[in-house]
Structure formats: C-alpha cells, structure tokens
Design an enzyme around this catalytic site. Structure first.
Site, mmCIF file in Angstrom:
data_model
loop_
_atom_site.group_PDB
_atom_site.id
_atom_site.type_symbol
_atom_site.label_atom_id
_atom_site.label_comp_id
_atom_site.label_asym_id
_atom_site.label_seq_id
_atom_site.Cartn_x
_atom_site.Cartn_y
_atom_site.Cartn_z
ATOM 1 C CD GLU A 173 -2.012 -6.242 5.135
ATOM 2 O OE1 GLU A 173 -1.748 -6.574 3.965
ATOM 3 O OE2 GLU A 173 -2.178 -5.062 5.476
ATOM 4 C CG HIS A 203 -3.959 -3.660 2.699
ATOM 5 N ND1 HIS A 203 -3.094 -3.257 3.681
ATOM 6 C CD2 HIS A 203 -4.397 -2.537 2.092
ATOM 7 C CE1 HIS A 203 -3.021 -1.947 3.688
ATOM 8 N NE2 HIS A 203 -3.803 -1.480 2.733
ATOM 9 C CB SER A 220 -6.042 -12.073 30.236
ATOM 10 O OG SER A 220 -7.346 -12.530 30.419
ATOM 11 C CB SER A 221 -7.286 -17.470 29.367
ATOM 12 O OG SER A 221 -8.447 -16.919 29.913
ATOM 13 C CB CYS A 254 -0.965 -0.069 1.177
ATOM 14 S SG CYS A 254 -2.235 1.177 1.089
ATOM 15 C CB SER A 259 -10.276 -10.279 31.305
ATOM 16 O OG SER A 259 -9.955 -10.943 30.102
ATOM 17 N N GLY A 260 -10.423 -13.606 31.764
ATOM 18 C CA GLY A 260 -11.181 -14.782 31.340
ATOM 19 C C GLY A 260 -11.280 -14.853 29.831
#
Ligand code: XMP
Length: 444
Positions: A105, A103, A162-163, A16, A157-158
């Site tokens: 990606e 793009h 974060s888990s 791009c 946070s679950g």
C-alpha cells in the site's frame, strides 16, 4: 484475530503483521528476526500467481518488520522470499488466503498497486463498478440527512481537506451551513485573503474569527509539541462553539481524512504517532450534537479528485498539505510573535524559490522549520548569533511514508542565501535528509 476466521471460505490478505498473525494461528514458525528489514528490500518471486500474477522475478518492495515467519504453516506454500526473510509471501494451498510481509500500500513498493489490484480482481473477483461521482452523492446525502432542518458549522482552514468538506457541505445544505475561518495567526502569508476570495462564491455563510491574540496567549510557555497540538485543537473547538452558539448550529463538520485517523490512533491496534489537532485534539466534552466527517475514509489523492470534480480552483486543489495547527508546529519550542514573523517570511521564500524552479508539482510538501537552536554567524564584519532554520521537502503519495526530496544544491543555495539575507535573525540553514519513517514529515 479470531482463529476461526481462517476456516471460512472468504478471501483474506494479511499484510506485514497480518501475515505473521495468520502464520502464528495456523502453526507456522514466527520468531524475532535475526536480521530485521526496514525500508526498500528486494524480494524474489517464487510463484507469480494469484496476488503476485504478472510480477517480475525480482521486485522492489518496502518492508518494516522485526519479526519474521521462518517456516510456513503446513497448509501454506511460499510465494516469495528475500535475503533475510524466507517467507516473504505465502498462500494457502486450497483457500484464497494470502500473506505479504511487505507493504503493497505504500508508494515505495514499486508494483504495490498491481498486487492490490490482483487481490481485488483476481482473488476476490470484485467488479470495478464504483465511481467517484457515487461517493460524492453518498457524502452529500449523508450530510443532508444528518443535519435535516438544523444548522451546521464547519471549520475552514483553506487547506484542501476542509475546503472539500466545505464545498460538499455547501452542496448538501447550502445556507444552513456557516463556514468559520479561524485565523489563529499561524497561517502562511497571504492565506487568509485567498480563502476569503475562494469561498465568497459559494452558497453558504462565511465568517472570519480573528483569534490571533487568543491563541498566542494560550500557547505562552508551551514547549511540548503534543501539548501545543492539544491546546490549539481545544481552542479551535472553543472558537467554533462560541460561533455555533451565536448562530445556533448543532452540527460540526470537519475535513478529517483517513490518515489523520490512523496516526491519531483511532483504532486500538494502531499506535498513536501524533495528535492531529482535529482528531485526538478534540476535548472530551463537546457541545455539538454530532461531528460529521464526510472525508473520513478518503486518502489525500482521493480528496483531490473530489475537489476537481466539485470545481474547486486548481490553485487550491494542487496546494501542498498544511497542518491544522499551522506554523505553530513548525516553530520548535515556545511560539512568540517574533518567531511567527520569521517563520512566515522563511516559508514564503521557500515557496517562491521552489515554485520558480518548477519543483512544486513534483513535491508533496516543501517548507521551513524554525528550530529552537541558535548558531554563530558572521554578517558584514560583525559576529551574529541567530536562529537555525531547517528546510524540509518531501516526496510522498499519501503521507504515510515519505522520502526527503533530492533538491538541486543550486536551489537550496538560493533559498539559504535569501533567508539569511532577508531575515536578519537567521544565521544558518540546514536541510532535513530524513525519510518518513523514521521521521515524520512535520517536525512536531
Ligand atoms: P506527519 O508530520 O505526521 O504529517 O508525517 C503527515 C501529513 O499530515 C499533515 N499534518 C496535519 N494535517 N492536521 C492536519 O490536518 C494536523 O494536525 C496535522 N499534522 C500534520 C502534514 O503536513 C503532512 O502532510
């Protein structure tokens, strides 16, 4: 970009703006486009070699540009063009330098992965000798050596990020880790209990910080979404700091992933879109010695792979992403207890109906948003005046781009009927039919 970069003999791929930049510094012609291209575009492949090897004559790609290269630099040749873009891809005549205006990606470029694959293996001559196991080992070692004999705390946070960060950290430092689940009150229904159940089995210390009232108080009269995110981010950190002081932890571990950093504008070249609470939301004065972000270079699908390899429960691995600030950013405008109850109920109904219809594994996310608009309705024989709830369901691979999902009307009808029947304060349901971009997935 230092113009001397194009004189060294290493492979370069400009995407791009990258293509335009290469053209600009090598005497190509770059100008504002007379006809800009945003979204799905078809390009004609003129030279199916190098990065474009094995591609069709006509390829579906995803564009987002206001400037266009009108003539390639003298040392480059055109590899593809579109109706409005005469130089949609080019390559240097002698060196391994390539540029694509589109793009590769994003998921909307049908053969994008093949193009990147070609660049890595055909052009750069790399070998596929990198394994997920290696990266797990690397992340574990990194955490272990950073923390040493000290203690660390992680905000759990679950959610998947974060888990996974918690599971990795537990593997690395076991009981030197304390996972703190901050219940800010904006979790989905049933979530706090589920997090507790999953992490009880791990070798770590698990604590719940009951902070519902504290967050609600801080968010009083706050309407601006960016302020909301900052306040929630800051309060999170304060809760952590307090816990960390008690247990004497000097490190904070976070589950920040790569797209969070891009969209929070971590590099001076990527514009800030919104403050993901765990990145730009961080207050400038942090009392921790260091913040560790083991997942900082991974995309969501890679985080899921790591989760599977670490043996996290399937239900958690396949769960839809959920923003750190929780339902607070799905209540437009000021939050309060009543709105919080409404959004929790509406969210539960959306989840139940989508899961019943077995659409859950086809969607990236599906949820309800409580707008700050009210509308007239009729319930029974009486006039009703209540909230407008918006339903958002998106398909995506990495959340950088997304399509609104074409959910069958019959399912939307069930959702709308249930929400208006079961939640007396709601009179109207609308369905969000905007892609990302121009919208983001969340409303705030
Ligand atoms: P947007 O709304 O930016 O969301 O298109 C992209 C993805 O990120 C999630 N999201 C967040 N995740 N902290 C997070 O960990 C945040 O503050 C946050 N805000 C948005 C969103 O649900 C979507 O999957």
């Amino acid at each position: 970009m230092d113009p001397r970069l194009v004189n060294i003999d290493l492979p370069i791929l400009g995407l791009c703006y990258g293509l335009q930049l290469i053209a600009q510094i090598t005497q190509g012609k770059v100008k504002p486009a007379t006809c800009k291209e945003y979204g799905t575009t078809f390009v004609s492949i003129d030279k199916a070699t190098g990065i474009l090897r094995g591609l069709n004559k006509r390829e579906k790609v995803w564009m987002s540009h206001g400037d266009t290269v009108y003539a390639p630099p003298p040392s480059f040749e055109i590899m593809a063009h579109s109706k409005n873009c005469p130089v949609a891809a080019f390559k240097h005549k002698k060196k391994p330098i390539y540029g694509l205006q589109w793009h590769p990606e994003v998921i909307h470029t049908k053969n994008g992965a093949k193009m990147l694959n070609n660049f890595i293996f055909e052009v750069c001559k790399c070998e596929a000798n990198w394994k997920m196991e290696d990266i797990i080992e690397k992340m574990v070692k990194e955490i272990r050596s950073a923390v040493g004999e000290e203690k660390a705390i992680i905000g759990l946070s679950g959610g998947i990020d974060s888990s996974v960060a918690t599971a990795l950290a537990a593997k690395a430092i076991e009981n030197k880790l304390t996972a703190v689940f901050v219940d800010h009150g904006f979790m989905r229904e049933g979530e706090p209990e589920q997090v507790r159940k999953t992490f009880q089995k791990f070798k770590l210390n698990f604590e719940v910080a009951e902070a519902q009232e504290r967050f609600m108080h801080k968010l009083k009269k706050i309407i601006d979404p960016e302020k909301k995110r900052k306040i929630i981010g800051e309060e999170f950190i304060r809760v952590f700091e307090e816990k960390a002081n008690i247990i004497d932890a000097s490190f904070l571990i976070q589950g920040t992933i790569y797209p969070d950093r891009i969209e929070s504008g971590f590099s001076k070249n990527s514009k800030k879109i919104k403050s993901h609470h765990n990145v730009a939301g961080l207050p400038s004065k942090i009392k921790f010695k260091k913040i560790l972000e083991p997942l900082r270079d991974l995309y969501k699908d890679e985080v899921r792979k790591v989760a599977r390899m670490l043996g996290l429960p399937k239900k958690l691995v396949e769960r839809q992403p959920f923003p750190g600030p929780g339902l607070a950013v799905r209540i437009i405008g000021e939050v309060n207890n009543e709105k919080n109850r409404i959004i929790k109920q509406a969210d539960k109904i959306v989840r139940e109906e989508i899961e019943k219809a077995k659409l859950d594994n086809k969607l990236w996310q599906y949820f309800a948003v409580l707008t700050d608009t009210k509308a007239t309705g009729v319930k029974g024989d009486a006039r009703a005046y209540g909230y407008v709830v918006a339903i958002r369901a998106a398909e995506s691979r990495e959340a950088m781009t997304a399509n609104f999902a074409k959910i069958p009307y019959s399912i939307l009808e069930k959702i709308a009927t249930r929400i208006t029947n079961e939640i007396p304060q709601v009179t109207r349901i609308v369905y969000d039919i905007t892609h990302k971009p121009p919208a983001t997935i969340e409303w705030e």
